[in-house]
Design an enzyme around this catalytic site. Structure first.
Site, PDB file in Angstrom:
ATOM      1  N   GLU A 501      -9.851   3.466 -11.672  1.00  0.00           N
ATOM      2  CA  GLU A 501     -10.944   3.423 -12.652  1.00  0.00           C
ATOM      3  C   GLU A 501     -10.423   3.632 -14.070  1.00  0.00           C
ATOM      4  O   GLU A 501     -10.966   4.404 -14.857  1.00  0.00           O
ATOM      5  CB  GLU A 501     -12.036   4.444 -12.305  1.00  0.00           C
ATOM      6  CG  GLU A 501     -12.780   4.070 -11.032  1.00  0.00           C
ATOM      7  CD  GLU A 501     -14.174   4.653 -10.960  1.00  0.00           C
ATOM      8  OE1 GLU A 501     -14.817   4.764 -12.019  1.00  0.00           O
ATOM      9  OE2 GLU A 501     -14.609   4.985  -9.864  1.00  0.00           O
ATOM     10  N   GLY A 502      -9.336   2.935 -14.397  1.00  0.00           N
ATOM     11  CA  GLY A 502      -8.710   3.053 -15.712  1.00  0.00           C
ATOM     12  C   GLY A 502      -7.510   3.962 -15.640  1.00  0.00           C
ATOM     13  O   GLY A 502      -7.648   5.163 -15.393  1.00  0.00           O
TER      14      GLY A 502
END
Length: 824
Positions: A501-502
């Site tokens: 997620e990043g």
């Protein structure tokens, strides 16, 4: 000397007005009064006249709009248009979809702490608490993490069935669709508890309740999509996954090469208008077992079947697993944690337009939808996982460090180990407060883009640091894998949360300050919108208003930074109690520093700032630690300001402010325009840096809390799975602490007798017999030491295996697999 007095009077009046954020009109009035006094008390009249002219000129330009707009605002608006950093489509959407909560106050330089302290204390409902005490507790007892990760490489069938039956996949699905309809806080608490016993179980439960079909349908689905899919997702009849990341598009999801072409095709025996999809995704959690796939792709309409636009943009759709052409690849193997993860591919896969999430009307809005849901997912799943692991690590390792002895002393009493224990306790306290704060923000209705990035980065990063210290303290207990190991798999899995997620490097260097400086700043976004307004007259009106608000804001933060630096933040009103008031004053200082540096950086660097990732990352660290300490203070006051927790709060706070000053110092020393950096140093650190890392005495107090039974340790342990059991070695060790402490005086008696030669026997049972026979120990004390020896053995024991139990023998039996050649 009298030449200086009028100008000094102006500066003092300006400083007072700027510090307290009063109007320019008040400065004009105060300056006029001061100059009148100077005039009538014999101060050099020429100096008074010059000073009065300066006041008149500034006041006329600023207070009179017909002078201010053409002379100042219009030229500045033209300059602003030139230096305005170009925003990518990804950044524009991120700014449009995020919302601002209390983090916006931290960019003002003068936060209203009462807003934070007046937020309701996060509380579970009776139903949510019953779920934690019931199904979650039962599921935790079912976990045998070694079998999951080493033997089966999967959850056993009975666990899958239990998870589905008890609606673990439906926590975020509303009750009207058969879900549990839980709050974000409950979601956080469930993931936290599961993560404290198994990261595989927590990720399996977390992903369907995070970014995926369930959340997207809940927010954006059509009535037909919700009515059909949400009840099936709630009870696990459908297992979801979401395909976003691919080989050529990781963190920059808007660059995905996967595409869908609008065309006609066959669906359920009818020709319908739809999409022909080609995609290649990887790292997709739950993909190997998913029955319903959410997919992100770029949508094109080359034949203009839907309208004049050819490149429609990123779109989201649902694909049943059995759709023709969908290929679920073999499993990835993520660092031995063995949660279900793998690739998804497809070429010319046809689906009707009705499979677009939200229907055809939502085509091209996929990145907006994803950005909102990513913010919510980052706020809960990953921070909660870090919280569960860190809190369990702190409590169990504290007990281990008290029970495990070397040289006749608990290893936790050695200063080197004590230092590591202090870091574990302080960071676990931070992570716990930060993860709960972001979940509470979601429950308040925020879409916390900036706090979610802060929580994702720091909770995952600090939990990795915590498990590293845990492994250092427990030594061989941690590196020998097996059913008795409570830390090894957590250490192996810790980098996974860092990447998803990043990636954390990108999150720190680009997202936190990059979004915060625009989204949270009280004036910048307003100025950007006004400068880009096609109606120049309306744009100038709004720009004029925002510009002079911004100027007053900047001057105020410069004055406040300088004043707080001179006084060491010891003077000024602040909320809190007698213990925390000084902490709030320090945060006032750092908020002013952050706001000042953000303004100067944007003004002097303009569009180049987005490429100065070192500066952006350091200012992001400042914002992050102010937000973290705010969360800790909120939690402390919500809990009734418990005195027992003060060492944990103090260690965590001083660690953060030390890191704040380190980050400010590094940003100023490396500022791209060196003279500007030197001038800002005089405002931020007029007397030099003063914050210090937590000292040894404070570290000793924190370590002692982890190694003894007390309310602070109990509070830190709240919400993690510590029920002793065959498959929970950490829970067993934690449960032994009080018994071990009670036996320590008797143990010292025995050790003293051995040291003085009063006992001659060599093995432990014989030593006890001799001690009782000579009256050195009572029979009850013998039993007490025998029980102590049992718990010590369980605490320090590790596993061993036959070689065939460790071999993946079947791997080389597969077609096409060859054993590597032995070196000659």
């Amino acid at each position: 000397m009298t030449l200086v007095i009028p100008f000094l009077a102006l500066a003092l009046a300006g400083g007072f007005v700027a510090y307290h954020r009063k109007s320019l009109l008040l400065w004009t009035v105060l300056s006029a009064i001061a100059l009148a006094i100077c005039w009538f008390t014999g101060v050099n009249q020429t100096a008074v006249i010059v000073a009065a002219a300066i006041v008149a000129l500034i006041s006329a330009i600023v207070l009179l709009p017909f002078l201010r707009k053409p002379l100042v605002s219009a030229p500045f608006m033209g300059f602003f248009r030139k230096v305005l950093p170009p925003l990518s489509q990804t950044e524009k959407i991120a700014l449009e979809t995020g919302s601002v909560g209390f983090e916006g106050e931290l960019f003002t330089g003068d936060p209203d702490w009462n807003i934070l302290l007046n937020y309701p204390k996060p509380q579970l409902t009776a139903e949510e608490q019953a779920f934690l005490d019931g199904p979650v507790e039962v599921l935790c007892k079912m976990v045998n993490d070694f079998e999951i990760t080493h033997v089966h490489a999967d959850l056993p069938p009975e666990m899958w069935e239990f998870i589905k039956k008890n609606k673990f996949f439906g926590m975020i699905i509303p009750k009207e669709y058969g879900g549990l309809g839980f709050s974000a806080l409950a979601h956080h608490k469930v993931i936290q508890k599961l993560a404290s016993i198994s990261s595989v179980v927590s990720s399996t439960v977390g992903v369907p309740n995070s970014l995926g079909p369930g959340e997207l349908l809940n927010h954006y689905g059509t009535k037909e999509q919700k009515d059909y899919y949400l009840p099936r997702l709630a009870v696990g009849e459908e297992v979801p996954c979401f395909g976003l990341t691919g080989p050529f598009a990781g963190s920059d999801a808007t660059s995905i090469p996967d595409y869908g072409i609008v065309c006609r095709g066959m669906w359920n025996g009818e020709e319908v208008l739809g999409l022909k999809l080609t995609f290649d995704k990887r790292y997709i959690t739950l993909a190997p077992v998913a029955s319903l796939i959410g997919l992100a792709f770029r949508m094109y309409d080359p034949d203009h079947l839907l309208g004049d636009v050819e490149d429609i943009g990123i779109t989201l759709a649902l694909l049943p697993r059995d759709t023709d052409g969908v290929e679920i690849g073999r499993r990835h193997f993520p660092l031995n944690s063995t949660f279900q993860n793998g690739p998804i591919r497809g070429k010319d896969v046809f689906i009707p337009l009705s499979q677009i999430i939200g229907g055809p009307e939502k085509r091209g809005l996929g990145w907006n939808m994803l950005n909102e849901c990513l913010a919510v997912g980052r706020s809960i799943t990953l921070p909660s996982t870090g919280s569960g692991g860190a809190k369990a690590g702190a409590v169990v390792t504290g007990a281990y460090a008290r029970i495990r002895k070397q040289f006749g002393l608990s290893v936790g009493r050695f200063e080197g180990v004590e230092e590591a224990l202090a870091r574990i306790g302080g960071k676990a306290y931070k992570i716990s407060a930060l993860s709960q704060a972001t979940a509470a923000a979601v429950d308040r209705g925020d879409v916390p883009s900036v706090p979610s990035a802060i929580a994702k980065y720091h909770c995952t990063n600090m939990s990795r640091e915590v498990i590293t210290d845990v492994m250092d303290i427990i030594g061989g207990k941690g590196i020998i894998l097996g059913p008795r190991n409570f830390a090894g798999r957590s250490w192996q899995a810790s980098p996974i949360a860092i990447t998803v997620e990043g990636a954390n490097i990108m999150t720190r260097s680009l997202l936190i300050f990059g979004q915060g400086a625009i989204l949270c700043h009280p004036w910048v976004l307003k100025e950007m919108k006004a400068a880009q307004d096609e109606d120049r007259a309306a744009g100038l009106r709004e720009f004029d208003k925002s510009l002079f608000g911004h100027i007053r804001f900047g001057i105020s933060n410069a004055v406040r930074s300088f004043w707080f630096g001179l006084t060491g933040s010891r003077i000024g009103a602040a909320p809190g109690d007698a213990y925390t008031r000084r902490y709030f004053r320090k945060l006032d200082r750092y908020s002013a520093n952050l706001a000042l540096m953000a303004d100067i950086s944007m003004m002097t660097l303009g569009g180049k700032l987005k490429f100065k990732e070192g500066l952006s990352g350091r200012l992001g660290d400042v914002l992050s630690h102010i937000y973290m300490t705010s969360a800790m203070l909120k939690r402390y006051h919500d809990e009734g300001a418990p005195v027992a927790e003060q060492p944990l709060l103090a260690w965590a706070f001083h660690d953060s402010v030390h890191k704040i000053e380190e980050a400010l110092s590094a940003a100023l020393r490396n500022f791209p325009i060196r003279p500007v950096g030197w001038l800002m140093w005089l405002l931020v650190f007029p007397l030099g840096r003063r914050a210090e890392a937590p000292g040894d005495r404070l570290g000793h107090r924190v370590a002692s809390l982890l190694m003894s039974a007390n309310p602070a340790r109990d509070s830190l342990a709240r919400g993690v799975f510590l029920t002793p059991g065959q498959n929970n070695p950490g829970g067993r060790i934690a449960s032994y602490l009080e018994q071990a402490i009670a036996a320590e005086p008797v143990e010292r008696k025995l050790l003293k007798a051995l040291k003085t030669g009063a006992i001659k026997a060599l093995d432990f049972p014989a030593q006890l017999d001799e001690a009782v026979a000579k009256g050195l120990l009572t029979e009850a004390e013998r039993v007490q030491l025998q029980e102590l020896r049992k718990i010590i053995i369980d605490t320090i024991s590790v596993d061993d295996f036959d070689v065939h139990e460790l071999r993946a023998a079947s791997f080389y039996d597969l077609p096409g697999k060859q054993r590597p050649q032995q070196a000659a």
